[in-house]
Design a protein around this motif. Sequence first.
Motif, PDB file in Angstrom:
ATOM      1  N   LYS A   1     -10.238 170.605  83.076  1.00 22.16           N
ATOM      2  CA  LYS A   1     -10.397 169.831  84.315  1.00 22.16           C
ATOM      3  C   LYS A   1     -10.382 170.767  85.518  1.00 22.16           C
TER       4      LYS A   1
ATOM      5  N   GLU B   1     -13.709 172.390  85.867  1.00 21.41           N
ATOM      6  CA  GLU B   1     -14.674 171.431  86.401  1.00 21.41           C
ATOM      7  C   GLU B   1     -14.540 171.295  87.918  1.00 21.41           C
TER       8      GLU B   1
ATOM      9  N   GLU C   1     -17.130 172.427  91.005  1.00 28.64           N
ATOM     10  CA  GLU C   1     -17.534 171.490  92.059  1.00 28.64           C
ATOM     11  C   GLU C   1     -17.195 172.048  93.442  1.00 28.64           C
TER      12      GLU C   1
END
Length: 101
Positions: free
Chosen positions: A51, A54, A58
Amino acid sequence: MSAVLGYLFIAVMAISFAGCNNHPPLERPSYDLAKALYAACNRQSAEHLAKFEEVLAESIAAGNVGPQEESALRKIAEVAAAGEWYDAQEMARELIAGQNS
C-alpha cells in the motif's frame, strides 16, 4: 609533522561521519509517507508495504514527492521488501528524526 597529519586525519574523519546521517528534508506528503513506511516496517506487513508503494507512486505522479525524497523512501522500502524489517524500521525512524534536527 606527524601530529599535524594526525589532527588533519581526525578532522577529515569527523567531517565524513557528520555527513553520513544527512537526510533530505521532507515536505509534508513525504513526511507522512515516511511515517506510514515506519508503521509498515513496525508491523512487518507486506500488505502495508505494498500500500505504501502504491501511495508513493501516486504521490510522485502528482508531483508531491521530490527525487531526493523518493530515493530515500525507496531505499528503505527495498530493505523492508528484502525482509530486513528491523533495519528498514530504523532507517525510517532516522529519516523522520532527522527532520527535527
